[in-house]
Design a protein around this motif. Structure first.
Motif, PDB file in Angstrom:
ATOM      1  N   SER A  51       0.809  -1.231  -0.032  1.00 16.38           N
ATOM      2  CA  SER A  51       0.037  -0.108  -0.043  1.00 16.38           C
ATOM      3  C   SER A  51       0.813   1.357   0.015  1.00 16.38           C
ATOM      4  O   SER A  51       2.236   1.224  -0.088  1.00 16.38           O
ATOM      5  CB  SER A  51      -0.914   0.198   1.236  1.00 16.38           C
ATOM      6  OG  SER A  51      -0.151   0.185   2.389  1.00 16.38           O
ATOM      7  N   HIS A  78      -6.027  -1.931  -0.124  1.00 14.36           N
ATOM      8  CA  HIS A  78      -6.021  -1.057   1.141  1.00 14.36           C
ATOM      9  C   HIS A  78      -7.174   0.027   1.125  1.00 14.36           C
ATOM     10  O   HIS A  78      -8.202  -0.357   1.137  1.00 14.36           O
ATOM     11  CB  HIS A  78      -4.809  -0.400   1.565  1.00 14.36           C
ATOM     12  CG  HIS A  78      -4.841   0.023   3.053  1.00 14.36           C
ATOM     13  ND1 HIS A  78      -5.388  -0.323   4.036  1.00 14.36           N
ATOM     14  CD2 HIS A  78      -4.096   1.238   3.447  1.00 14.36           C
ATOM     15  CE1 HIS A  78      -5.072   0.275   5.085  1.00 14.36           C
ATOM     16  NE2 HIS A  78      -4.429   1.374   4.742  1.00 14.36           N
ATOM     17  N   ARG A 196      -4.781  -3.828   6.699  1.00 15.96           N
ATOM     18  CA  ARG A 196      -4.600  -3.588   5.259  1.00 15.96           C
ATOM     19  C   ARG A 196      -5.071  -5.126   4.501  1.00 15.96           C
ATOM     20  O   ARG A 196      -5.525  -4.975   3.355  1.00 15.96           O
ATOM     21  CB  ARG A 196      -3.302  -3.233   4.932  1.00 15.96           C
ATOM     22  CG  ARG A 196      -2.765  -2.972   3.492  1.00 15.96           C
ATOM     23  CD  ARG A 196      -1.388  -2.639   3.420  1.00 15.96           C
ATOM     24  NE  ARG A 196      -0.210  -3.499   3.887  1.00 15.96           N
ATOM     25  CZ  ARG A 196       0.970  -3.012   3.716  1.00 15.96           C
ATOM     26  NH1 ARG A 196       1.507  -2.041   3.268  1.00 15.96           N
ATOM     27  NH2 ARG A 196       2.016  -4.005   4.176  1.00 15.96           N
TER      28      ARG A 196
END
Length: 316
Positions: A51, A78, A196
């Motif tokens: 991410s 994410h 995430r």
């Protein structure tokens, strides 16, 4: 997966929504200090299981050097939304997103950087274009010429096979069993990695995972693109062997930087040294452009490959 050492935003960095003609994407946007001359903009593309936070350690040193630093979550990654449809994550679609991010930055001097799987996406974005290119340079960080090495291919394929079978939570627990380092993580980082993983759309993981195990060698195509290029890695890498990346740099006539003591995520493992290597490369790109323009008497001329030797000795 990359593990940022801290989630604290550097000075002058804000979390924002990047509005594009292909949708809205979550981003971190770092501005240089007011008293520092602007050097350009850096657009960062994260890798598989990653991410925008994977670039947090780079934002402060790069912005301090005058670069606006923008890291973006790809679609379905994410905090960027994405559909439950694998076709939405075809490489051509992700490449088109990178072009849309670039246009949204409204800067004629954008340096494109892709980490790991993000390097394959950045490469696809470049190859989807015709001159004039909307970037000043391309950096492939810990990314290789084709599919990942066989051992990593097996691990990624196992993840792809498990995704339709196990719940994401159950699969996360299996992943944690294989990652002893998780026990050493601060609680906030461990929570972030878990969140995430749960946020990322399964179809995104499946589609991008398949690219990692089946990506063809497109180095010859990329070598024909007249953009300055940098291949940057650590001294070790579990996804693409370092000698593969060095050979790719040679085939691309690219600059090469090797960060001592880093593995697959030099931006996290050795951020200051990585930032120094990136700044040296981008400075050489700018200097080369100015020289080419002064010699040709016109604006917008391309430049040849930069001197690999100047960066190949980068060390911690």
């Amino acid at each position: 997966m990359s593990r940022p050492p801290s989630l604290v935003l550097p000075p002058r960095t804000r979390a924002r929504r990047l509005q594009t003609d292909r949708g809205v994407f979550a981003a971190l946007d770092g501005a240089p200090p007011n008293d520092v001359p602007r050097a350009g903009t850096v657009l960062m593309v994260p890798g598989f299981l990653g991410s925008k936070e994977d670039f947090l350690p780079l934002l402060a040193p790069l912005s301090a050097a005058g670069y606006r630093t923008v890291a973006v979550d790809g679609r379905g990654q994410h905090e960027s939304e994405g559909p439950a449809d694998e076709s939405a994550y075809d490489q051509d679609e992700l490449a088109a997103d990178v072009l849309a991010w670039t246009a949204a930055l409204e800067d004629p001097s954008v340096h494109l950087l892709g980490h790991s799987m993000g390097g394959l996406v950045a490469r696809a974005a470049v190859l989807s274009c015709a001159p004039p290119y909307p970037w000043a340079s391309l950096t492939l960080m810990s990314s290789g010429p084709a599919a990942v090495q066989p051992a990593q291919r097996k691990r990624v394929q196992l993840l792809i096979d498990w995704l339709p079978v196990l719940s994401k939570e159950a699969l996360w627990q299996e992943i944690r069993k294989q990652a002893a380092r998780d026990a050493e993580l601060p609680p906030d980082i461990a929570h972030f990695l878990h969140r995430r993983w749960l946020n990322t759309v399964p179809e995104q993981l499946t589609a991008t995972g398949r690219r990692l195990v089946a990506e063809p060698d497109r180095v010859a195509d990329l070598a024909a693109v007249p953009l300055p290029k940098l291949v940057l890695s650590g001294t070790d890498d579990y996804a693409w062997p370092v000698d593969w990346q060095t050979d790719m740099a040679t085939r691309l006539a690219a600059s090469r930087a090797v960060i001592q003591g880093a593995d697959h995520s030099p931006q996290v493992e050795r951020p200051e040294q990585t930032a120094d290597a990136l700044i040296a490369f981008w400075t050489s790109v700018t200097a080369g452009r100015l020289t080419a323009e002064s010699l040709s008497g016109r604006v917008g001329g391309g430049i040849g490959p930069t001197d690999r030797a100047s960066l190949a000795s980068t060390r911690a």
